[in-house]
Each structure stands twice: as C-alpha cells, then as structure tokens.
Motif scaffolding. Structure first.
Motif, PDB file in Angstrom:
ATOM      1  N   GLY A 144     -11.233   8.443 -11.787  1.00  0.00           N
ATOM      2  CA  GLY A 144     -11.186   7.087 -11.231  1.00  0.00           C
ATOM      3  C   GLY A 144      -9.858   6.414 -11.465  1.00  0.00           C
ATOM      4  O   GLY A 144      -9.297   5.765 -10.570  1.00  0.00           O
ATOM      5  N   VAL A 145      -9.318   6.567 -12.673  1.00  0.00           N
ATOM      6  CA  VAL A 145      -8.000   5.978 -12.987  1.00  0.00           C
ATOM      7  C   VAL A 145      -6.916   6.602 -12.104  1.00  0.00           C
ATOM      8  O   VAL A 145      -6.044   5.903 -11.570  1.00  0.00           O
ATOM      9  N   LEU A 146      -6.957   7.913 -11.939  1.00  0.00           N
ATOM     10  CA  LEU A 146      -5.960   8.595 -11.097  1.00  0.00           C
ATOM     11  C   LEU A 146      -6.031   8.097  -9.655  1.00  0.00           C
ATOM     12  O   LEU A 146      -4.998   7.889  -9.002  1.00  0.00           O
ATOM     13  N   LEU A 147      -7.238   7.872  -9.141  1.00  0.00           N
ATOM     14  CA  LEU A 147      -7.387   7.386  -7.774  1.00  0.00           C
ATOM     15  C   LEU A 147      -6.881   5.955  -7.628  1.00  0.00           C
ATOM     16  O   LEU A 147      -6.281   5.598  -6.605  1.00  0.00           O
ATOM     17  N   VAL A 148      -7.115   5.118  -8.637  1.00  0.00           N
ATOM     18  CA  VAL A 148      -6.579   3.748  -8.606  1.00  0.00           C
ATOM     19  C   VAL A 148      -5.056   3.774  -8.567  1.00  0.00           C
ATOM     20  O   VAL A 148      -4.410   3.082  -7.763  1.00  0.00           O
ATOM     21  N   LEU A 149      -4.447   4.576  -9.430  1.00  0.00           N
ATOM     22  CA  LEU A 149      -2.984   4.677  -9.462  1.00  0.00           C
ATOM     23  C   LEU A 149      -2.447   5.250  -8.158  1.00  0.00           C
ATOM     24  O   LEU A 149      -1.396   4.822  -7.662  1.00  0.00           O
ATOM     25  N   ALA A 150      -3.172   6.217  -7.585  1.00  0.00           N
ATOM     26  CA  ALA A 150      -2.746   6.776  -6.301  1.00  0.00           C
ATOM     27  C   ALA A 150      -2.756   5.708  -5.215  1.00  0.00           C
ATOM     28  O   ALA A 150      -1.817   5.609  -4.408  1.00  0.00           O
ATOM     29  N   GLY A 151      -3.809   4.886  -5.195  1.00  0.00           N
ATOM     30  CA  GLY A 151      -3.882   3.814  -4.203  1.00  0.00           C
ATOM     31  C   GLY A 151      -2.741   2.828  -4.331  1.00  0.00           C
ATOM     32  O   GLY A 151      -2.150   2.397  -3.327  1.00  0.00           O
ATOM     33  N   LEU A 152      -2.379   2.461  -5.559  1.00  0.00           N
ATOM     34  CA  LEU A 152      -1.252   1.556  -5.777  1.00  0.00           C
ATOM     35  C   LEU A 152       0.055   2.174  -5.294  1.00  0.00           C
ATOM     36  O   LEU A 152       0.886   1.510  -4.649  1.00  0.00           O
ATOM     37  N   SER A 153       0.256   3.452  -5.593  1.00  0.00           N
ATOM     38  CA  SER A 153       1.490   4.126  -5.187  1.00  0.00           C
ATOM     39  C   SER A 153       1.572   4.263  -3.666  1.00  0.00           C
ATOM     40  O   SER A 153       2.650   4.132  -3.077  1.00  0.00           O
ATOM     41  N   ILE A 154       0.437   4.514  -3.032  1.00  0.00           N
ATOM     42  CA  ILE A 154       0.421   4.614  -1.561  1.00  0.00           C
ATOM     43  C   ILE A 154       0.815   3.280  -0.946  1.00  0.00           C
ATOM     44  O   ILE A 154       1.633   3.209  -0.012  1.00  0.00           O
ATOM     45  N   ALA A 155       0.227   2.196  -1.460  1.00  0.00           N
ATOM     46  CA  ALA A 155       0.545   0.875  -0.927  1.00  0.00           C
ATOM     47  C   ALA A 155       2.014   0.522  -1.132  1.00  0.00           C
ATOM     48  O   ALA A 155       2.615  -0.184  -0.310  1.00  0.00           O
ATOM     49  N   ALA A 156       2.600   1.020  -2.219  1.00  0.00           N
ATOM     50  CA  ALA A 156       4.002   0.700  -2.508  1.00  0.00           C
ATOM     51  C   ALA A 156       4.985   1.540  -1.702  1.00  0.00           C
ATOM     52  O   ALA A 156       6.143   1.144  -1.526  1.00  0.00           O
ATOM     53  N   SER A 157       4.552   2.707  -1.185  1.00  0.00           N
ATOM     54  CA  SER A 157       5.490   3.640  -0.558  1.00  0.00           C
ATOM     55  C   SER A 157       6.270   3.043   0.615  1.00  0.00           C
ATOM     56  O   SER A 157       7.489   3.277   0.713  1.00  0.00           O
ATOM     57  N   PRO A 158       5.653   2.259   1.530  1.00  0.00           N
ATOM     58  CA  PRO A 158       6.468   1.690   2.612  1.00  0.00           C
ATOM     59  C   PRO A 158       7.531   0.718   2.112  1.00  0.00           C
ATOM     60  O   PRO A 158       8.644   0.669   2.657  1.00  0.00           O
ATOM     61  N   PHE A 159       7.211  -0.049   1.056  1.00  0.00           N
ATOM     62  CA  PHE A 159       8.173  -1.022   0.536  1.00  0.00           C
ATOM     63  C   PHE A 159       9.350  -0.309  -0.131  1.00  0.00           C
ATOM     64  O   PHE A 159      10.512  -0.717   0.021  1.00  0.00           O
ATOM     65  N   VAL A 160       9.054   0.750  -0.884  1.00  0.00           N
ATOM     66  CA  VAL A 160      10.127   1.524  -1.507  1.00  0.00           C
ATOM     67  C   VAL A 160      11.011   2.150  -0.432  1.00  0.00           C
ATOM     68  O   VAL A 160      12.244   2.122  -0.516  1.00  0.00           O
ATOM     69  N   PHE A 161      10.370   2.698   0.591  1.00  0.00           N
ATOM     70  CA  PHE A 161      11.120   3.345   1.667  1.00  0.00           C
ATOM     71  C   PHE A 161      12.047   2.349   2.359  1.00  0.00           C
ATOM     72  O   PHE A 161      13.231   2.635   2.589  1.00  0.00           O
ATOM     73  N   ARG A 162      11.517   1.187   2.701  1.00  0.00           N
ATOM     74  CA  ARG A 162      12.336   0.183   3.381  1.00  0.00           C
ATOM     75  C   ARG A 162      13.438  -0.354   2.478  1.00  0.00           C
ATOM     76  O   ARG A 162      14.500  -0.760   2.956  1.00  0.00           O
ATOM     77  N   GLY A 163      13.209  -0.326   1.162  1.00  0.00           N
ATOM     78  CA  GLY A 163      14.264  -0.749   0.247  1.00  0.00           C
ATOM     79  C   GLY A 163      15.394   0.270   0.145  1.00  0.00           C
ATOM     80  O   GLY A 163      16.560  -0.102  -0.044  1.00  0.00           O
ATOM     81  N   LEU A 164      15.055   1.561   0.284  1.00  0.00           N
ATOM     82  CA  LEU A 164      16.071   2.612   0.202  1.00  0.00           C
ATOM     83  C   LEU A 164      16.841   2.769   1.509  1.00  0.00           C
ATOM     84  O   LEU A 164      18.025   3.117   1.502  1.00  0.00           O
ATOM     85  N   VAL A 165      16.165   2.530   2.628  1.00  0.00           N
ATOM     86  CA  VAL A 165      16.793   2.664   3.944  1.00  0.00           C
ATOM     87  C   VAL A 165      17.115   1.258   4.443  1.00  0.00           C
ATOM     88  O   VAL A 165      16.234   0.557   4.933  1.00  0.00           O
ATOM     89  N   VAL A 166      18.355   0.852   4.302  1.00  0.00           N
ATOM     90  CA  VAL A 166      18.735  -0.523   4.642  1.00  0.00           C
ATOM     91  C   VAL A 166      18.472  -0.799   6.111  1.00  0.00           C
ATOM     92  O   VAL A 166      17.949  -1.842   6.480  1.00  0.00           O
ATOM     93  N   GLU A 167      18.829   0.141   6.981  1.00  0.00           N
ATOM     94  CA  GLU A 167      18.523   0.027   8.401  1.00  0.00           C
ATOM     95  C   GLU A 167      18.374   1.421   8.974  1.00  0.00           C
ATOM     96  O   GLU A 167      18.883   2.397   8.418  1.00  0.00           O
TER      97      GLU A 167
END
Length: 346
Positions: free
Chosen positions: A154-177
C-alpha cells in the motif's frame, strides 16, 4: 519459475529475480533494436538475430528440462489445484493496466518536446524497462525484511501515485520549451540529452511501479508458501498482461480524447492510490491513499491550462487544442499568423 522452485528456492525470491533478469533483457533488446541493430545488420538481419536468439532460448530450455524429467524431480501439482488470492490477481491486473497506460501516455508527452520518431519511442521503452528492473530488485530487498506485505505494498502504491502525478511537472521543468533539449548537438549528444530528461522525469515513478508485481509475489508466498510456482506465477502474469493490454488500448485511443493528456496522467495517479487503499492492511495507509488521491488528482487536473501554455514557443498563443488517438493538435497565433501543429510539429 517452476524449475527454480523445484531446486529449493523460495517462490518470491526466485520469481522476482527471473522477472528482473527477463525485464533487463527486454531493456537491452529495446535499446539494441532501436539504436544499433538496424544500422549494423539492416532490418532483415536484425529480425534474423531475434529469431536466432529465440531458437537458442528454446534449445536451452530443452536442455534444462531433461535432467528434471529423468532425475525423478518432484512433479508440479495439477493446475486445477492451484489457487491465487482473488485480491492479488485484481491488483496484478490493475498494476499492468496502470504501467502500460503510463508508458503510452509518457510516450505522447515526450513526443510534444522531442521528435515523434522510432528513436523517441525506443528511448521511452528502454528507460521504462530499466526502471522496472530497479523496482523489481528493490522489491526483492524489501521482501526479505517485511512480514506484513500488504501494508508495504500500500505504501509503495501511494508513493507511485505521487511520483506519477509529479512526472509532468518535472518534465515541463526540465524542458523549457519544445525542441530545446539537445538542439544543435551531434547525434550521440542529442540522444544522451533526451535520455537524461527521461531518466529524471520518469524513472522515480516507473521504479515504484516496478515494485508492485514482484511484491505481489511476496504477498502470495506469505499466503500459501512456494508450491506450484510456475502455475501461480503464470496466473499472475496472465492477469498483469491482460491489464497491460487494456491499459495500452485505453490510454492510446480513449483517455486522450476524453480527458486530455494531462488529465489521463492524473487518472493513472488516482488509480494507484485507489489500489493502495484496497491493498493496504493498515487503516492509516488507506486514509492517506484516499486523501492524496483526491488532492493530487485535482491539482494535476487544474494545471491543464498551464500545460497547454508550455507547448507554445516565444511569440505564440494557443487558440484551440484537440487531443485524440492520433496526437495533440494545436491552433496557435504567431504574431498575427495562424499555424496548425500536430505534437508541436508544424
């Protein structure tokens, strides 16, 4: 798995190691087929190499089977006698659905910033499979140290969900345009720059996703020991792969049209936290999963307009967006001129 169990190895430990090694081979296959083999051998030669490898695998399997058959090894129980907990099977199916849905959605996300080519797809598959290998080995280490497999899952799935939600924001932060990563670099540097962005934005979530199926093996082992390893692993993999098939179809053709790319990623993040609420035996983990599910999914959904603005270059304004199975279409105004773009390509 059945062969390893007959030699006295624990079900979860041996099956997880086999899964990790098999996935590592898949990663090397994707890397070789995407970037090297066609250049070295041509497509016909590369296909012939794959056929030859499959033949070698079959011959090795025949060689391994002979000693077990002639040496009086223990016979596996009849398949009808094998039972896997329904909840474990359901989680295996959901895990496969979420993993392949995200692989498809992440490939679409990457296509907005890089060239939508076979190299981009091969890079996504390679990084994703590599992360699954790391996740499987992490699960193997954790399984040795825990007795309550459901709570850890259950803990692993919670952490996975948080990381999935964060992935687009991290990606957009790394790729300026769009198109900025590796621009003007030689081929090798361009590929490495893209792999670096993929690793930083996708690997944390993919590693956590990679722990789920191997840890389900540990949960199943704690429930019913190590007998009939091959049949039980076969059922888990069958449900996991069925979920993966459904995830690829739904994420490829339905979710982008219904929710848009960013909304679809948010839904996958929500799915993992709902799964965590069902998987965990701890009430605290269940409550945390439900609360985080609502909060992070709402935040990701509300950021869709910002994500669309990210897809523009300097001097452009998005006038309309259409998302469907074929890709993302933008109508933009660039200093008074209208442009139509598919996945950010003019």
């Amino acid at each position: 798995a059945e062969l390893a169990a007959r030699h006295g190895r624990a079900f979860a430990r041996s099956s997880t190691l086999l899964y990790a090694v098999n996935t590592a081979g898949a990663m090397l296959g994707a890397l070789a087929a995407g970037f090297f083999l066609p250049r070295l051998l041509g497509y016909r030669g590369a296909y012939g190499a794959a056929m030859l490898l499959s033949l070698i695998v079959g011959l090795i399997a025949v060689g391994l089977a002979r000693p077990a058959d002639s040496g009086g090894g223990r016979e596996p129980p009849a398949p009808a006698a094998v039972r896997v907990a329904p909840g474990v099977l359901a989680l295996a199916c959901v895990s496969g659905f979420g993993a392949l849905a995200l692989e498809v959605l992440w490939a679409r996300m990457i296509a907005l910033a890089f060239q939508n080519s076979v190299y981009t797809f091969a890079a996504v598959v390679t990084v994703f499979l590599g992360a699954l290998v790391v996740g499987a080995m992490l699960a193997r280490v954790l399984a040795r140290r825990v007795s309550d497999g459901r709570t850890v899952l259950g803990v692993l799935l919670v952490l996975a969900g948080l990381s999935i939600a964060a992935s687009p924001f991290v990606f957009r932060g790394l790729v300026v345009e769009p198109g900025a990563v590796g621009k003007g670099e030689p081929w090798g540097a361009y590929v490495l720059a893209n792999l670096r962005v993929l690793a930083l934005s996708l690997v944390p979530a993919a590693v956590l996703l990679g722990t789920v199926l191997p840890f389900l093996l540990r949960v199943e082992e704690l429930r019913d020991g190590a007998h009939a390893a091959g049949a039980r692993l076969g059922r888990l993999l069958a449900l996991n792969t069925t979920g993966a098939l459904l995830g690829a179809v739904v994420a490829g053709f339905l979710l982008p049209t219904l929710l848009g790319l960013w909304g679809a990623v948010a839904l996958c993040a929500l799915l993992d936290r709902v799964a965590a609420a069902f998987a965990a035996s701890s009430t605290a983990v269940r409550v945390a999963a439900v609360v985080l599910a609502g909060g992070v999914a709402a935040f990701t959904w509300s950021s869709a307009d910002g994500a669309r603005a990210w897809n523009t270059r300097k001097g452009e304004t998005v006038l309309a967006v259409y998302e469907g199975g074929a890709g993302t279409v933008f109508v933009v105004d660039r200093r008074g001129d209208l442009k139509l773009k598919l996945n950010n390509s003019y």
